[in-house]
Design an enzyme around this catalytic site. Structure first.
Site, PDB file in Angstrom:
ATOM      1  N   GLY D 217       0.786  -1.228   0.000  1.00 54.41           N
ATOM      2  CA  GLY D 217       0.000   0.000   0.000  1.00 54.41           C
ATOM      3  C   GLY D 217       0.813   1.272   0.000  1.00 54.41           C
ATOM      4  O   GLY D 217       1.952   1.282  -0.472  1.00 54.41           O
ATOM      5  N   ASP D 242      -5.728  -7.651  -6.939  1.00 49.12           N
ATOM      6  CA  ASP D 242      -5.385  -7.360  -5.549  1.00 49.12           C
ATOM      7  C   ASP D 242      -4.156  -6.480  -5.496  1.00 49.12           C
ATOM      8  O   ASP D 242      -3.075  -6.890  -5.921  1.00 49.12           O
ATOM      9  CB  ASP D 242      -5.111  -8.661  -4.783  1.00 49.12           C
ATOM     10  CG  ASP D 242      -6.373  -9.486  -4.644  1.00 49.12           C
ATOM     11  OD1 ASP D 242      -7.425  -8.896  -4.357  1.00 49.12           O
ATOM     12  OD2 ASP D 242      -6.294 -10.704  -4.854  1.00 49.12           O
ATOM     13  N   LEU D 243      -4.320  -5.291  -4.965  1.00 50.16           N
ATOM     14  CA  LEU D 243      -3.239  -4.303  -4.903  1.00 50.16           C
ATOM     15  C   LEU D 243      -1.973  -4.911  -4.280  1.00 50.16           C
ATOM     16  O   LEU D 243      -2.016  -5.406  -3.164  1.00 50.16           O
ATOM     17  CB  LEU D 243      -3.715  -3.096  -4.073  1.00 50.16           C
ATOM     18  CG  LEU D 243      -2.711  -1.961  -3.935  1.00 50.16           C
ATOM     19  CD1 LEU D 243      -2.464  -1.278  -5.264  1.00 50.16           C
ATOM     20  CD2 LEU D 243      -3.178  -0.960  -2.890  1.00 50.16           C
ATOM     21  N   ASP D 244      -0.868  -4.843  -4.974  1.00 47.72           N
ATOM     22  CA  ASP D 244       0.441  -5.297  -4.476  1.00 47.72           C
ATOM     23  C   ASP D 244       0.469  -6.781  -4.137  1.00 47.72           C
ATOM     24  O   ASP D 244       1.345  -7.232  -3.399  1.00 47.72           O
ATOM     25  CB  ASP D 244       0.880  -4.489  -3.239  1.00 47.72           C
ATOM     26  CG  ASP D 244       0.975  -3.003  -3.534  1.00 47.72           C
ATOM     27  OD1 ASP D 244       1.214  -2.655  -4.700  1.00 47.72           O
ATOM     28  OD2 ASP D 244       0.823  -2.195  -2.611  1.00 47.72           O
ATOM     29  N   GLU D 245      -0.505  -7.550  -4.653  1.00 49.30           N
ATOM     30  CA  GLU D 245      -0.563  -8.980  -4.329  1.00 49.30           C
ATOM     31  C   GLU D 245      -0.263  -9.851  -5.550  1.00 49.30           C
ATOM     32  O   GLU D 245      -0.358 -11.072  -5.477  1.00 49.30           O
ATOM     33  CB  GLU D 245      -1.947  -9.349  -3.759  1.00 49.30           C
ATOM     34  CG  GLU D 245      -2.333  -8.648  -2.475  1.00 49.30           C
ATOM     35  CD  GLU D 245      -1.570  -9.170  -1.259  1.00 49.30           C
ATOM     36  OE1 GLU D 245      -0.851 -10.186  -1.377  1.00 49.30           O
ATOM     37  OE2 GLU D 245      -1.683  -8.539  -0.201  1.00 49.30           O
TER      38      GLU D 245
END
Lengths: 299, 299, 299, 299
Positions: D217, D242-245
């Protein structure tokens, strides 16, 4: 772009107008730190950062670097230097006091390959390298555009073994004229004579494309490939009369393997060279380096 | 402890009883992979891991390492080797086929400093080094206890320049008797003669306490200190007739600075030496290394 | 072996009998260094090493670590402490003065996996870790032999969630009895209650098998494998009430790739864990660490 | 400059006109390598480089990347693809066959900070990144000059939470129009919606300024500073919903210490970010990456 960098540099000079640095070497004995810190306290200076080292607490050489904030340093600096001399004499000190706001003047020497030049210019544009870049000297025309685009004077001086004396004479003239403090050999592939080197003691920083003392001299990547090393490296050092034998400032390495041919070593090496040189230059500009016995103390 | 290790080794041998490794070098040309994989498929072998390299796809040398799982390898291995020979002849291959469950026999040579020996023994005890440690040879008594505690024969053979021929004769006898496959010089500070070396080509692994080719020869940490390097390293290599000039297997470095005296360099260096040697030994045991032109290909 | 280590420790204590360390935290202002160095000079102390840091030169917190050589330190130390107090009060200092020859007493807590314990013991045997190892506590019997062989008391105290209060009570008793200064959790896989932790503030050093704050809590290598990271790491930190949230002392990482399964990550990780923990312990023993705002300043 | 790069790219395409790459994923079983290498041999293709991996030799998934030199590849490639399909069906393969001389088309997305953009452009200018840079998209004007100087179209599209749908629609139009193969988020600080992401599966490469999964994040350097970590890092990954996943391609770290404030972490971090992103992009362009189970296999 140029005015943007100038604004950054001016802001830095303003912000650090009371910031000074004291570098001292002297025979070790008790009382040095007390004497120096009393002196600074007398001028209401606050010590911001201090590092010291002694080759041997019993009878060795003592080194200290103090960064301090002193009210009205600009107007006081001559007085400070004058008043410090007796104390320096008492302890047999070699010393320098610099004002951070008086930016050092840099000359960059470059040949055909631009990666080290570019890295330095990049750091400078980003505001990560606080210096004036006085001029760039090259024996090739390739770099002219990227240099002049930044408003930096570019001097094309063809150089070869034959005209070395003339070329160096011309270069020294330029460096004097621009009042240059430090010369960066950013992959300048010409050998400097001892005449040139002796004009600028501990003021010329070179990047050699091997982890010295391995592969001193020419074509280190070819020789690294021949030897089958599993690491290649780069070394930044002050230039002395002995080729690649000057005091080492910084070194780094990266892994390679059997798949990497000479051209791959060169590619990988370029990344090491530029970061190693950039670190060495930054430390020099911040007065972090003391040369002693052909070695460096980096505070 | 000993029985615990034996149990681990037995379990490993059981688990890998059908696991084989094929190492090949030959002139590069189309069709090699097809021919070899057809051969293996004919024996219902499943390729588990395969790595290849060519010095030059047009007329260079081709290298491949294949790890495979072949039903009934133990009983089939002689047939496999016999049947492979015509194919090998067709492509002018140099090749070896090893069964993973036939553990290699190791001899460890050590002098006074135990750190490299200890690291190897530790890895072995932890089940991270799959080999039989046949014996330890030393010119000092210091290591006897930690060796014999693990149930490993320890031979104390005092060595010096004067008695070198006798000593080596005795050592070679022992190594033959124990049917040793690989000799690890875990900081064995004696020089081996070409007689000894020629008995075990590419079977002797040394650890040198510098990043070669820097500081070839004696007292590298002293010379690193003198030169003022900012990195120190260690190199593991196969031993050849030329001291410290054999094919490099693995190297690594750590940062040092002006505060580190020779003793500090030695301490820091010990950590590099032991991990570099341990990696080199592991790769050798896993048949990952091919020597070519005084360089190593590590798959 | 034991007497050999004792001899080394005694030699170290003798050699450093006049060596002291002063650690100070206080609000930043001009004159601190002058005052402290005058004080030391008054006792003819020579400053051997000095490092300082300020969170913010204008109104921040100032930290300094001074290592000095003071004639007759042993007999003078009470006087020194008494005389320093007024100066400390003047600058609102938190401070400690330690004599290097008074070795710290260590307790090692270990569970089943011995690699971190072994590394610490190894460093200690090699004379690279100057401390008294007072005792080893474990909830398993595995490590008894290697501990008792070195003449160190070994306490087997089975521990589980159910008997935690009793176990900790027993452990605290032992630690008090042995006058332990610092507790090393060398992969002790039990959670400590806040009762235990509050007895030893900033005196408990843990090794966590991930680069925190990634993979806080249990099974970090499994989760690293699941996430497909390309680096794994380890973190040494002081233990506080918040699990894995205490001040970080040291971290390091190694590369992994898609071929590495959980078991491989564990093997690779063990090497990182042991070296990271060993560095953290060494720095603690050398009084190099100051905790501030849940972070560490490592001089 | 532009024509110089074009010349380099043309030379590369000429030199590699017969070079192909085959990427395959399928259930593991004996005979895959034999079948594929027979197929290639039938077309007189020479295997230049081959890497393979199996999640589990017994019933897992098998992956292979083969780089080969095939006479007349350009004219043969459609036939090759057609003829390969039955073999692919037999082994239930997912596969792609690419011609190296058909350069991939890149779009670079950038925000205010130019360091990652610059690194990519630099590599490209140096001939180290073999691709067509189709366009640069930015929500700021800052980068226009350095982009247009290289003859690359620059699109300024102001973006914010409010106009996200419109902006993305416009961007997707552009990317389709330019037939872009891969999108590099070179510190493009806007979140992409799942609509955008689903248009380009495993074709969007991001650089996140932390070693994930730490500091997912916003503002990772601030949080790294707060936590007092001793290493900072950067992670390049494919973008998923999925953010940064998304699947991690590459990560790296550098050491920091208590003296480094947030601004210092950002400076140091910029160097990690640019080299990590450059490596990830290079591997993608060389078809070295296979995504499996939200992880990457990097051959």
């Amino acid at each position: 772009m140029t005015s943007y960098i100038q604004t950054k540099l001016e802001a830095f000079k303003k912000e650090r107008e009371n910031r000074g640095r004291l570098l001292i070497s002297c025979p070790d004995q008790p009382g040095i730190v007390a004497a120096v810190s009393n002196f600074l306290f007398h001028y209401k200076a606050n010590i911001i950062e201090s590092s010291q080292y002694s080759t041997n607490p019993e009878g060795g050489t003592f080194f200290i670097r103090i960064e301090f904030e002193c009210p009205s340093l600009n107007t006081l600096q001559d007085e400070l230097k004058e008043e410090f001399q007796p104390l320096a004499d008492q302890f047999s000190m070699a010393w320098t006091l610099t004002c951070v706001s008086e930016l050092k003047k840099l000359a960059l020497f470059v040949s055909k390959e631009p990666h080290c030049l570019r890295e330095i210019l990049w750091e400078w544009q980003s505001g990560d390298l606080m210096a004036e870049i006085a001029l760039v000297v090259s024996n090739h025309e390739e770099a002219r555009d990227i240099v002049e685009d930044l408003g930096i004077p570019f001097y094309y001086i063809p150089a070869s073994k034959e005209n070395r004396a003339d070329v160096e004479h011309q270069q020294i003239q330029l460096l004097k004229e621009f009042e240059v403090d430090v010369i960066i050999l950013a992959r300048y592939m010409q050998i400097l004579t001892s005449t040139f080197v002796s004009e600028f003691p501990h003021q010329i920083i070179n990047i050699h494309h091997s982890f010295l003392p391995a592969f001193v001299g020419a074509r280190p990547y070819h020789r690294a490939y021949q030897r089958g090393v599993k690491l290649i490296g780069a070394t930044s050092h002050y230039v002395t009369d002995d080729l690649d034998e000057g005091p080492i400032i910084e070194q780094d390495i990266m892994r390679v393997d059997h798949r990497d041919h000479v051209e791959d070593l060169k590619k990988i090496g370029r990344n090491i060279e530029r970061s190693v040189l950039a670190r060495a230059v930054k430390w020099h500009l911040e007065d972090r380096i003391i040369v002693h016995d052909n070695k460096t103390i980096v505070f």
